[in-house]
Design a protein around this motif. Structure first.
Motif, PDB file in Angstrom:
ATOM      1  N   PHE A  64      -9.754   2.618   8.938  1.00 45.51           N
ATOM      2  CA  PHE A  64      -9.261   1.765   7.859  1.00 45.51           C
ATOM      3  C   PHE A  64      -8.474   2.586   6.845  1.00 45.51           C
ATOM      4  N   GLN A  65      -8.972   3.786   6.497  1.00 44.21           N
ATOM      5  CA  GLN A  65      -8.254   4.631   5.552  1.00 44.21           C
ATOM      6  C   GLN A  65      -6.896   5.049   6.119  1.00 44.21           C
ATOM      7  N   GLU A  66      -6.826   5.257   7.440  1.00 49.76           N
ATOM      8  CA  GLU A  66      -5.547   5.582   8.075  1.00 49.76           C
ATOM      9  C   GLU A  66      -4.568   4.412   7.939  1.00 49.76           C
ATOM     10  N   LYS A  67      -5.100   3.200   8.102  1.00 43.61           N
ATOM     11  CA  LYS A  67      -4.236   2.025   7.980  1.00 43.61           C
ATOM     12  C   LYS A  67      -3.791   1.815   6.537  1.00 43.61           C
ATOM     13  N   VAL A  68      -4.664   2.152   5.582  1.00 45.65           N
ATOM     14  CA  VAL A  68      -4.270   2.061   4.173  1.00 45.65           C
ATOM     15  C   VAL A  68      -3.138   3.043   3.890  1.00 45.65           C
ATOM     16  N   ALA A  69      -3.256   4.282   4.419  1.00 45.02           N
ATOM     17  CA  ALA A  69      -2.192   5.278   4.239  1.00 45.02           C
ATOM     18  C   ALA A  69      -0.897   4.810   4.890  1.00 45.02           C
ATOM     19  N   ALA A  70      -1.003   4.196   6.087  1.00 49.63           N
ATOM     20  CA  ALA A  70       0.175   3.682   6.773  1.00 49.63           C
ATOM     21  C   ALA A  70       0.814   2.536   5.990  1.00 49.63           C
ATOM     22  N   LEU A  71      -0.022   1.705   5.372  1.00 50.04           N
ATOM     23  CA  LEU A  71       0.486   0.601   4.551  1.00 50.04           C
ATOM     24  C   LEU A  71       1.281   1.135   3.367  1.00 50.04           C
ATOM     25  N   ILE A  72       0.745   2.192   2.724  1.00 50.10           N
ATOM     26  CA  ILE A  72       1.438   2.779   1.575  1.00 50.10           C
ATOM     27  C   ILE A  72       2.788   3.350   2.000  1.00 50.10           C
ATOM     28  N   GLU A  73       2.817   4.076   3.130  1.00 48.22           N
ATOM     29  CA  GLU A  73       4.065   4.653   3.632  1.00 48.22           C
ATOM     30  C   GLU A  73       5.066   3.561   3.987  1.00 48.22           C
ATOM     31  N   ALA A  74       4.591   2.493   4.610  1.00 48.22           N
ATOM     32  CA  ALA A  74       5.484   1.399   5.009  1.00 48.22           C
ATOM     33  C   ALA A  74       6.090   0.713   3.784  1.00 48.22           C
ATOM     34  N   LYS A  75       5.274   0.495   2.749  1.00 46.92           N
ATOM     35  CA  LYS A  75       5.791  -0.159   1.544  1.00 46.92           C
ATOM     36  C   LYS A  75       6.797   0.743   0.838  1.00 46.92           C
ATOM     37  N   GLN A  76       6.576   2.074   0.894  1.00 42.52           N
ATOM     38  CA  GLN A  76       7.551   2.990   0.304  1.00 42.52           C
ATOM     39  C   GLN A  76       8.892   2.904   1.025  1.00 42.52           C
ATOM     40  N   ALA A  77       8.840   2.679   2.346  1.00 42.43           N
ATOM     41  CA  ALA A  77      10.060   2.616   3.149  1.00 42.43           C
ATOM     42  C   ALA A  77      10.616   1.203   3.236  1.00 42.43           C
ATOM     43  N   GLY A  78       9.955   0.259   2.586  1.00 41.67           N
ATOM     44  CA  GLY A  78      10.416  -1.124   2.618  1.00 41.67           C
ATOM     45  C   GLY A  78      10.152  -1.806   3.940  1.00 41.67           C
ATOM     46  N   GLU A  79       9.174  -1.319   4.687  1.00 38.35           N
ATOM     47  CA  GLU A  79       8.850  -1.887   5.988  1.00 38.35           C
ATOM     48  C   GLU A  79       7.565  -2.707   5.898  1.00 38.35           C
TER      49      GLU A  79
END
Length: 327
Positions: free
Chosen positions: A214-229
Protein backbone atom coordinates in the motif's frame (compact mmCIF):
# COMPACT_ATOMS: atom_id res chain seq x y z
CA UNK A 1 24.61 4.78 17.72
CA UNK A 2 21.03 5.27 18.86
CA UNK A 3 20.32 6.56 22.33
CA UNK A 4 18.23 4.37 24.68
CA UNK A 5 14.63 5.40 25.20
CA UNK A 6 14.93 4.21 28.81
CA UNK A 7 17.85 3.34 31.07
CA UNK A 8 17.87 1.53 34.40
CA UNK A 9 18.71 -1.70 36.16
CA UNK A 10 17.43 -5.14 35.19
CA UNK A 11 17.28 -7.50 38.16
CA UNK A 12 16.33 -11.14 38.63
CA UNK A 13 16.71 -12.57 42.10
CA UNK A 14 19.74 -10.89 43.65
CA UNK A 15 21.44 -10.39 40.26
CA UNK A 16 21.32 -6.91 38.75
CA UNK A 17 22.85 -5.19 35.74
CA UNK A 18 22.47 -1.75 34.12
CA UNK A 19 20.65 -1.86 30.80
CA UNK A 20 19.27 0.41 28.11
CA UNK A 21 16.04 0.00 26.14
CA UNK A 22 16.29 0.63 22.40
CA UNK A 23 13.55 0.95 19.78
CA UNK A 24 13.47 -2.24 17.70
CA UNK A 25 11.14 -1.23 14.86
CA UNK A 26 10.65 1.62 12.38
CA UNK A 27 7.53 2.88 10.66
CA UNK A 28 7.76 3.45 6.91
CA UNK A 29 4.38 5.16 6.67
CA UNK A 30 4.42 8.06 4.22
CA UNK A 31 3.65 11.24 6.16
CA UNK A 32 1.39 13.98 4.80
CA UNK A 33 1.07 17.59 5.93
CA UNK A 34 -2.38 19.09 6.30
CA UNK A 35 -3.07 21.94 3.87
CA UNK A 36 -6.04 24.20 3.30
CA UNK A 37 -7.76 23.11 0.09
CA UNK A 38 -6.84 25.31 -2.85
CA UNK A 39 -3.73 26.71 -1.15
CA UNK A 40 -0.26 25.63 -0.04
CA UNK A 41 -0.93 26.89 3.49
CA UNK A 42 0.00 24.45 6.26
CA UNK A 43 -2.54 23.64 8.95
CA UNK A 44 -0.88 23.30 12.37
CA UNK A 45 -2.12 22.06 15.70
CA UNK A 46 -1.63 24.50 18.56
CA UNK A 47 -2.22 24.36 22.32
CA UNK A 48 -4.88 26.98 22.77
CA UNK A 49 -6.76 28.11 25.86
CA UNK A 50 -10.37 27.36 24.92
CA UNK A 51 -11.64 30.31 27.00
CA UNK A 52 -9.25 33.07 25.81
CA UNK A 53 -8.25 31.62 22.45
CA UNK A 54 -4.61 32.36 23.22
CA UNK A 55 -1.77 29.88 22.63
CA UNK A 56 -0.25 28.38 25.79
CA UNK A 57 3.39 27.40 26.27
CA UNK A 58 4.00 23.76 27.15
CA UNK A 59 5.74 24.78 30.41
CA UNK A 60 2.47 26.33 31.60
CA UNK A 61 0.43 23.17 31.02
CA UNK A 62 -0.41 20.83 33.91
CA UNK A 63 -2.45 17.65 34.00
CA UNK A 64 -6.02 17.82 35.24
CA UNK A 65 -8.34 14.97 36.24
CA UNK A 66 -12.05 15.64 35.87
CA UNK A 67 -13.57 14.68 39.21
CA UNK A 68 -17.18 15.41 38.34
CA UNK A 69 -16.99 19.03 37.25
CA UNK A 70 -13.96 19.92 39.36
CA UNK A 71 -10.41 19.37 38.14
CA UNK A 72 -7.73 17.82 40.33
CA UNK A 73 -4.43 19.33 39.15
CA UNK A 74 -1.32 17.12 39.01
CA UNK A 75 2.18 18.35 38.18
CA UNK A 76 4.36 16.07 35.97
CA UNK A 77 7.05 15.85 38.69
CA UNK A 78 4.45 14.61 41.20
CA UNK A 79 3.90 11.53 39.05
CA UNK A 80 7.63 10.78 39.21
CA UNK A 81 7.76 11.32 42.97
CA UNK A 82 5.09 8.74 43.78
CA UNK A 83 7.19 5.98 42.18
CA UNK A 84 10.68 6.59 43.69
CA UNK A 85 13.30 4.36 42.10
CA UNK A 86 10.80 2.35 40.09
CA UNK A 87 11.31 4.45 36.99
CA UNK A 88 14.90 3.16 36.90
CA UNK A 89 14.15 -0.47 37.82
CA UNK A 90 13.08 -3.38 35.64
CA UNK A 91 12.62 -6.22 38.12
CA UNK A 92 11.72 -9.69 36.87
CA UNK A 93 9.00 -11.17 39.10
CA UNK A 94 9.26 -14.67 37.63
CA UNK A 95 9.73 -16.78 34.52
CA UNK A 96 7.03 -18.40 32.36
CA UNK A 97 6.96 -20.63 29.30
CA UNK A 98 6.78 -18.30 26.31
CA UNK A 99 4.01 -20.38 24.73
CA UNK A 100 1.76 -19.61 27.70
CA UNK A 101 1.57 -15.92 26.77
CA UNK A 102 -1.25 -15.54 24.25
CA UNK A 103 -0.43 -13.42 21.14
CA UNK A 104 -3.17 -10.88 21.95
CA UNK A 105 -1.13 -9.69 24.95
CA UNK A 106 1.92 -8.62 22.90
CA UNK A 107 2.22 -4.94 21.97
CA UNK A 108 5.64 -3.45 21.07
CA UNK A 109 9.19 -4.82 20.92
CA UNK A 110 12.42 -3.24 22.18
CA UNK A 111 16.05 -4.32 22.20
CA UNK A 112 17.71 -4.57 25.60
CA UNK A 113 21.44 -3.88 25.78
CA UNK A 114 24.00 -3.75 28.63
CA UNK A 115 25.27 -0.35 29.75
CA UNK A 116 28.84 0.02 30.91
CA UNK A 117 31.80 -2.33 30.82
CA UNK A 118 32.01 -5.35 33.05
CA UNK A 119 28.35 -6.38 32.72
CA UNK A 120 28.58 -8.34 29.46
CA UNK A 121 28.93 -11.66 31.32
CA UNK A 122 25.77 -11.15 33.40
CA UNK A 123 23.86 -10.06 30.30
CA UNK A 124 25.07 -13.05 28.29
CA UNK A 125 24.34 -15.44 31.15
CA UNK A 126 20.67 -14.39 31.31
CA UNK A 127 20.34 -14.56 27.52
CA UNK A 128 21.79 -18.08 27.34
CA UNK A 129 19.66 -19.34 30.23
CA UNK A 130 16.44 -17.96 28.72
CA UNK A 131 17.30 -19.41 25.30
CA UNK A 132 18.02 -22.85 26.74
CA UNK A 133 14.91 -23.03 28.94
CA UNK A 134 12.53 -21.43 26.42
CA UNK A 135 11.18 -19.15 29.12
CA UNK A 136 10.55 -15.41 29.37
CA UNK A 137 10.95 -13.15 32.36
CA UNK A 138 7.83 -11.24 33.36
CA UNK A 139 8.51 -7.79 34.79
CA UNK A 140 7.08 -4.32 35.26
CA UNK A 141 8.76 -0.92 34.96
CA UNK A 142 7.87 2.76 34.61
CA UNK A 143 8.73 4.75 31.48
CA UNK A 144 7.49 8.24 30.64
CA UNK A 145 5.03 8.33 33.54
CA UNK A 146 3.43 5.03 32.57
CA UNK A 147 3.88 1.56 34.01
CA UNK A 148 4.43 -1.33 31.60
CA UNK A 149 4.05 -5.07 31.91
CA UNK A 150 6.76 -6.75 29.82
CA UNK A 151 8.23 -10.09 28.81
CA UNK A 152 12.04 -10.33 28.64
CA UNK A 153 13.18 -13.04 26.23
CA UNK A 154 16.26 -14.28 24.40
CA UNK A 155 16.34 -13.70 20.68
CA UNK A 156 19.30 -14.43 18.37
CA UNK A 157 21.99 -13.75 20.95
CA UNK A 158 20.46 -10.69 22.61
CA UNK A 159 17.71 -9.84 25.07
CA UNK A 160 14.47 -8.29 23.89
CA UNK A 161 11.64 -6.66 25.81
CA UNK A 162 8.07 -7.09 24.63
CA UNK A 163 5.51 -4.77 26.21
CA UNK A 164 2.29 -6.59 27.12
CA UNK A 165 -1.28 -5.44 27.54
CA UNK A 166 -2.68 -5.63 31.05
CA UNK A 167 -5.33 -8.32 31.55
CA UNK A 168 -8.12 -5.75 31.99
CA UNK A 169 -7.17 -4.14 28.65
CA UNK A 170 -8.17 -7.25 26.69
CA UNK A 171 -11.73 -6.85 25.50
CA UNK A 172 -14.30 -9.63 25.49
CA UNK A 173 -15.18 -10.35 21.83
CA UNK A 174 -18.76 -11.19 22.76
CA UNK A 175 -19.17 -7.67 24.14
CA UNK A 176 -17.53 -6.01 21.13
CA UNK A 177 -18.99 -7.91 18.15
CA UNK A 178 -22.70 -7.55 17.48
CA UNK A 179 -24.51 -10.65 16.30
CA UNK A 180 -21.60 -13.02 16.93
CA UNK A 181 -23.05 -16.38 15.88
CA UNK A 182 -22.90 -19.49 18.00
CA UNK A 183 -20.27 -21.95 16.90
CA UNK A 184 -21.66 -24.05 14.06
CA UNK A 185 -20.00 -27.20 12.80
CA UNK A 186 -19.33 -27.78 9.14
CA UNK A 187 -20.03 -31.10 7.51
CA UNK A 188 -17.29 -33.73 7.48
CA UNK A 189 -16.71 -33.07 3.78
CA UNK A 190 -16.47 -29.31 4.29
CA UNK A 191 -13.96 -29.71 7.13
CA UNK A 192 -11.89 -32.13 5.05
CA UNK A 193 -11.90 -29.76 2.08
CA UNK A 194 -10.94 -26.80 4.32
CA UNK A 195 -8.04 -28.86 5.75
CA UNK A 196 -6.87 -29.70 2.23
CA UNK A 197 -6.96 -26.00 1.31
CA UNK A 198 -4.86 -25.12 4.37
CA UNK A 199 -2.32 -27.82 3.50
CA UNK A 200 -2.23 -26.72 -0.15
CA UNK A 201 -1.51 -23.12 0.89
CA UNK A 202 1.05 -24.07 3.57
CA UNK A 203 4.37 -22.19 3.39
CA UNK A 204 7.41 -21.46 5.50
CA UNK A 205 7.43 -18.24 7.52
CA UNK A 206 9.80 -15.80 5.84
CA UNK A 207 9.12 -12.15 6.76
CA UNK A 208 11.46 -10.97 4.00
CA UNK A 209 8.91 -12.22 1.45
CA UNK A 210 6.36 -9.62 2.57
CA UNK A 211 6.37 -5.87 2.15
CA UNK A 212 3.97 -2.95 2.45
CA UNK A 213 2.44 -2.73 -1.03
CA UNK A 214 0.00 0.00 0.00
CA UNK A 215 2.83 2.41 0.83
CA UNK A 216 4.36 1.64 -2.59
CA UNK A 217 1.05 2.50 -4.24
CA UNK A 218 0.84 5.73 -2.24
CA UNK A 219 4.34 6.67 -3.48
CA UNK A 220 3.30 5.78 -7.04
CA UNK A 221 0.18 7.92 -6.67
CA UNK A 222 2.28 10.90 -5.57
CA UNK A 223 4.67 10.46 -8.52
CA UNK A 224 1.78 10.11 -10.97
CA UNK A 225 0.07 13.27 -9.70
CA UNK A 226 3.37 15.16 -10.01
CA UNK A 227 3.58 14.04 -13.65
CA UNK A 228 -0.09 14.78 -14.30
CA UNK A 229 -0.87 11.11 -14.85
CA UNK A 230 -3.48 8.78 -13.42
CA UNK A 231 -3.01 5.46 -11.65
CA UNK A 232 -4.97 2.26 -11.93
CA UNK A 233 -7.51 1.76 -9.17
CA UNK A 234 -7.47 -1.41 -7.10
CA UNK A 235 -9.98 -4.15 -7.81
CA UNK A 236 -13.00 -4.21 -5.50
CA UNK A 237 -13.04 -6.67 -2.61
CA UNK A 238 -14.34 -10.16 -3.21
CA UNK A 239 -17.99 -10.81 -2.41
CA UNK A 240 -18.67 -12.87 0.73
CA UNK A 241 -19.01 -16.62 0.23
CA UNK A 242 -22.49 -17.81 1.15
CA UNK A 243 -23.26 -21.17 2.71
CA UNK A 244 -24.74 -22.42 -0.59
CA UNK A 245 -21.51 -21.78 -2.53
CA UNK A 246 -19.16 -22.87 0.27
CA UNK A 247 -18.27 -26.34 -1.04
CA UNK A 248 -17.84 -25.08 -4.61
CA UNK A 249 -15.60 -22.27 -3.40
CA UNK A 250 -13.52 -24.66 -1.26
CA UNK A 251 -13.15 -27.19 -4.07
CA UNK A 252 -12.16 -24.55 -6.61
CA UNK A 253 -9.71 -23.02 -4.14
CA UNK A 254 -7.99 -26.36 -3.50
CA UNK A 255 -7.69 -27.07 -7.24
CA UNK A 256 -6.36 -23.58 -7.86
CA UNK A 257 -3.78 -23.89 -5.06
CA UNK A 258 -2.58 -27.23 -6.42
CA UNK A 259 -2.28 -26.02 -10.02
CA UNK A 260 1.28 -25.50 -11.39
CA UNK A 261 0.82 -21.76 -11.81
CA UNK A 262 -0.64 -21.29 -8.32
CA UNK A 263 2.79 -20.48 -6.90
CA UNK A 264 3.19 -17.52 -9.24
CA UNK A 265 -0.29 -16.21 -8.47
CA UNK A 266 0.19 -16.54 -4.72
CA UNK A 267 3.47 -14.64 -4.91
CA UNK A 268 1.63 -11.56 -6.17
CA UNK A 269 -0.90 -11.54 -3.33
CA UNK A 270 -1.17 -8.20 -1.53
CA UNK A 271 1.74 -7.76 0.85
CA UNK A 272 3.83 -10.55 -0.67
CA UNK A 273 7.25 -9.54 -1.96
CA UNK A 274 8.02 -10.52 -5.54
CA UNK A 275 10.18 -9.30 -8.35
CA UNK A 276 8.13 -11.03 -11.01
CA UNK A 277 5.96 -9.04 -13.37
CA UNK A 278 2.37 -9.97 -13.98
CA UNK A 279 2.10 -12.46 -16.83
CA UNK A 280 0.72 -11.11 -20.07
CA UNK A 281 -2.82 -12.08 -20.96
CA UNK A 282 -3.00 -15.13 -23.14
CA UNK A 283 -4.66 -14.90 -26.51
CA UNK A 284 -7.43 -17.43 -26.85
CA UNK A 285 -7.91 -18.81 -30.35
CA UNK A 286 -11.38 -18.72 -31.80
CA UNK A 287 -13.37 -21.89 -31.08
CA UNK A 288 -16.98 -22.99 -31.32
CA UNK A 289 -19.06 -21.35 -28.64
CA UNK A 290 -19.83 -23.65 -25.71
CA UNK A 291 -23.03 -23.45 -23.69
CA UNK A 292 -21.73 -22.62 -20.21
CA UNK A 293 -24.96 -21.34 -18.69
CA UNK A 294 -25.55 -24.63 -16.87
CA UNK A 295 -22.09 -25.02 -15.38
CA UNK A 296 -21.41 -24.69 -11.66
CA UNK A 297 -19.46 -21.75 -10.28
CA UNK A 298 -16.48 -24.03 -9.59
CA UNK A 299 -16.39 -25.22 -13.22
CA UNK A 300 -16.82 -21.67 -14.46
CA UNK A 301 -13.89 -20.59 -12.30
CA UNK A 302 -11.68 -23.31 -13.81
CA UNK A 303 -12.47 -22.07 -17.30
CA UNK A 304 -11.86 -18.46 -16.22
CA UNK A 305 -8.47 -19.48 -14.82
CA UNK A 306 -7.57 -21.29 -18.05
CA UNK A 307 -8.60 -18.21 -20.05
CA UNK A 308 -6.70 -15.93 -17.65
CA UNK A 309 -9.78 -13.79 -17.02
CA UNK A 310 -8.72 -10.78 -14.98
CA UNK A 311 -10.44 -10.29 -11.63
CA UNK A 312 -12.04 -13.73 -11.69
CA UNK A 313 -11.46 -14.33 -7.97
CA UNK A 314 -13.86 -11.47 -7.17
CA UNK A 315 -16.61 -12.46 -9.62
CA UNK A 316 -20.02 -13.92 -8.92
CA UNK A 317 -21.31 -16.87 -10.98
CA UNK A 318 -23.20 -14.52 -13.34
CA UNK A 319 -20.07 -12.37 -13.76
CA UNK A 320 -18.05 -15.45 -14.70
CA UNK A 321 -20.63 -16.43 -17.32
CA UNK A 322 -20.55 -12.93 -18.87
CA UNK A 323 -16.75 -12.75 -18.79
CA UNK A 324 -16.32 -16.16 -20.41
CA UNK A 325 -18.97 -15.45 -23.02
CA UNK A 326 -17.10 -12.35 -24.17
CA UNK A 327 -13.67 -14.06 -24.20
Amino acid sequence: MARPVWAGNLSFGLVSLPVGLYTATDSHTIRFHQLQRGTADRIRNRRVNERTGEEVDSSDIVKGYDAGGEYVLVEPKELDEIAPGRSQALEIAGFVDLDEVEPIFFDRTYYLGPRGKGYEKVYSLLEQALAKTGKAGIATFVMRQREYLVAVKAEDGLLTVHTLHWADEIRNPKDEIDGLPERTKGTAEEVRMAEQLIEALAMKWDPEQFHDTFQEKVAALIEAKQAGETVEKAEPAAEPTGAVDLMEALRASVERARSPKATGERATTSGRATAKKKPAKKRIRSAPKEDISGLSKADLYKKAAAANVSGRSHMTRDDLVKALSST
